[in-house]
Design a protein around this motif. Structure first.
Motif, PDB file in Angstrom:
ATOM      1  N   UNK A 173      -4.737  -1.848  -2.850  1.00 46.07           N
ATOM      2  CA  UNK A 173      -5.003  -1.046  -1.654  1.00 46.07           C
ATOM      3  C   UNK A 173      -3.814  -0.977  -0.729  1.00 46.07           C
ATOM      4  N   UNK A 174      -3.106  -2.106  -0.595  1.00 45.96           N
ATOM      5  CA  UNK A 174      -1.926  -2.138   0.278  1.00 45.96           C
ATOM      6  C   UNK A 174      -0.837  -1.211  -0.236  1.00 45.96           C
ATOM      7  N   UNK A 175      -0.604  -1.222  -1.552  1.00 41.44           N
ATOM      8  CA  UNK A 175       0.405  -0.351  -2.144  1.00 41.44           C
ATOM      9  C   UNK A 175      -0.010   1.108  -2.010  1.00 41.44           C
ATOM     10  N   UNK A 176      -1.284   1.407  -2.274  1.00 42.25           N
ATOM     11  CA  UNK A 176      -1.785   2.774  -2.222  1.00 42.25           C
ATOM     12  C   UNK A 176      -1.660   3.351  -0.809  1.00 42.25           C
ATOM     13  N   UNK A 177      -1.852   2.525   0.202  1.00 41.35           N
ATOM     14  CA  UNK A 177      -1.816   2.994   1.591  1.00 41.35           C
ATOM     15  C   UNK A 177      -0.412   3.052   2.170  1.00 41.35           C
ATOM     16  N   UNK A 178       0.575   2.492   1.471  1.00 42.08           N
ATOM     17  CA  UNK A 178       1.955   2.489   1.960  1.00 42.08           C
ATOM     18  C   UNK A 178       2.644   3.781   1.525  1.00 42.08           C
ATOM     19  N   UNK A 179       2.726   4.748   2.426  1.00 39.76           N
ATOM     20  CA  UNK A 179       3.266   6.065   2.077  1.00 39.76           C
ATOM     21  C   UNK A 179       4.759   6.028   1.770  1.00 39.76           C
TER      22      UNK A 179
END
Length: 462
Positions: free
Chosen positions: A48-54
């Motif tokens: 989730x952290x990677x996915x949310x880091x644009x």
């Protein structure tokens, strides 16, 4: 199928006779493999952290369709093209002018696509002491005309220069294109359009060999410079990208374990809870039966989805607390009444009366004589109910009630609607995660229906 065949081995052997079950199992194996791949290579806590880091996705094109789209379209869309140091068709020459090192880079590539790139990004890595290097970029079209793409002075060791966002350059190229056309066209001339266009009434791509020339002036002997020019295309990967440049196949992979775990855990836990409560209610009878049945009737009139939506809005539940709430609201429901009838029928059977006669305890009778008898017919309904919980999680995500730290197929669909995917024509953003949900439902439906035919003699005869 005889009672002796109601074993895991016997049911599985019978299941292999149905082609529909084999298709369902093949799909399920694929989904499980996808889930294992996601869990092994990307820890759940980091997904989730990677996915949310644009910032992690800047190297990918925005809103790109899947690459297989070109097989079904008469208009061939361009993929991303990368040129520069260390890549084919790259040349460099170094000279000295006025005491400074001047390096000229030449990169050539062939462009045979029917649409324009979406963006141009110059990726620079440099080290310098004193003055930063001067970077001049020139664009040579197949017709031989040369366009000056401005002068850049990178200030950081690593810098991404979005050439296609240069408003001054865009104005200059637009004026140049209008002058070549002899009239003002009825379409917008962006930088990618100006660089790849033929000067005609309609926006047409000039196909052929292009050359990019970059002249770099370094002001100290110890200065270094390297670059790559990235031309973002309009197709990427097997699932395309979204408005945030994220490759959707990554989100689909990360969403697989969430969908399967939510659906399977909810279905198995709720089914066995219903089974155990029904066995207790039907076997003991009396006040215990009356209490469980009244509670069941209360649960049956609770508006399930509105209740979950209200709790999610008020408390902002994460995915696992949401799963717990779903289980709590479902442990007493219509199946309890159905299973209770079966238990009451078995309670009076000869083998149960014989067990009572030789002194078996109530717990032993329920666990060894009643539950094993009603479990086989329950298994198909257990399998068939898994997709409903997968869709429930997706539906809550589409309503904006999903856990923002979790990547799920429902959340991808919700973000697609928020990003205007439907009316902007980014259909892959909606359809592919929806197809994964449907594929999951088909898998369990085919297996469940085959199991139902195996354990239900009347269906086997049809």
């Amino acid at each position: 199928m005889s009672v002796s065949e109601y074993t895991l081995k016997g049911i599985f052997k019978e299941l292999m006779r149905y082609k529909s079950a084999l298709v369902g199992l093949a799909i399920l194996v694929f989904l499980v493999a996808l889930s294992l791949y996601a869990l092994i290579f990307t820890p759940y806590a980091q997904a989730g952290e990677i996915w949310n880091d644009q910032n992690r996705w800047l190297a990918y094109p925005r809103n790109a369709a899947p690459e297989w789209y070109n097989f079904f379209s008469s208009k061939k869309l361009p993929p991303s093209i990368l040129i520069g140091e260390g890549l084919p068709n790259h040349k460099s020459e170094e000279a000295e002018r006025e005491g400074h090192r001047v390096i000229t880079y030449l990169d050539s590539f062939t462009y045979n696509y029917d649409d324009f790139p979406s963006e141009l990004v110059l990726l620079i890595n440099t080290t310098y002491s004193g003055s930063p290097p001067t970077v001049k970029v020139y664009w040579v079209k197949p017709s031989g005309e040369e366009l000056n793409l401005s002068v850049y002075r990178p200030r950081n060791i690593s810098e991404s220069i979005y050439i296609s966002n240069n408003l001054i350059l865009e104005r200059d190229l637009e004026e140049y294109a209008i002058d070549k056309l002899g009239f003002t066209p009825n379409y917008t001339i962006t930088i990618p359009v100006a660089l790849f266009m033929e000067y005609k009434g309609e926006p047409t791509v000039m196909k052929g060999n292009y050359t990019v020339r970059i002249e770099v002036t370094l002001y100290n002997r110890s200065d270094t410079f390297s670059y790559r020019l990235l031309m973002h295309g309009k197709v990427y990967g097997i699932a395309g990208t979204d408005i945030y440049r994220r490759p959707l196949e990554i989100g689909l992979i990360w969403g697989a374990p969430i969908a399967l775990s939510f659906g399977i855990v909810a279905s198995v836990t709720i089914t066995f809870a219903n089974l155990i409560l029904a066995a207790i209610s039907g076997y003991y009878g009396g006040k215990i039966d009356s209490l469980i049945q009244r509670l069941t009737e209360i649960y049956m009139i609770i508006p399930f989805v509105p209740f979950i939506v209200t709790i999610s809005i008020l408390y902002g539940l994460d995915i696992w607390r949401l799963l717990l709430i779903v289980i709590i609201l479902s442990i007493l429901g219509t199946p309890v009444k159905t299973y209770r009838v079966w238990v009451m029928q078995l309670k009076t059977s000869p083998y149960v009366e014989a067990a009572i006669a030789y002194g078996a305890s109530n717990l032993r009778i329920i666990a060894l004589y009643i539950l094993p008898r009603i479990l086989p017919p329950v298994v198909p309904s257990l399998v068939l109910s898994i997709p409903s919980y997968v869709f429930l999680e997706a539906a809550l995500a589409i309503l904006g009630l999903s856990d923002p730290k979790v990547v799920s197929w429902g959340r991808i669909i919700e973000e697609s609607f928020a990003g205007g995917a439907v009316y902007k024509g980014y259909y892959h953003w909606v359809l592919i995660p929806s197809a994964m949900l449907i594929l999951t439902a088909i898998s369990f439906a085919l297996i469940g229906l085959a199991l139902d035919r195996i354990v239900n003699p009347r269906l086997r005869e049809m």
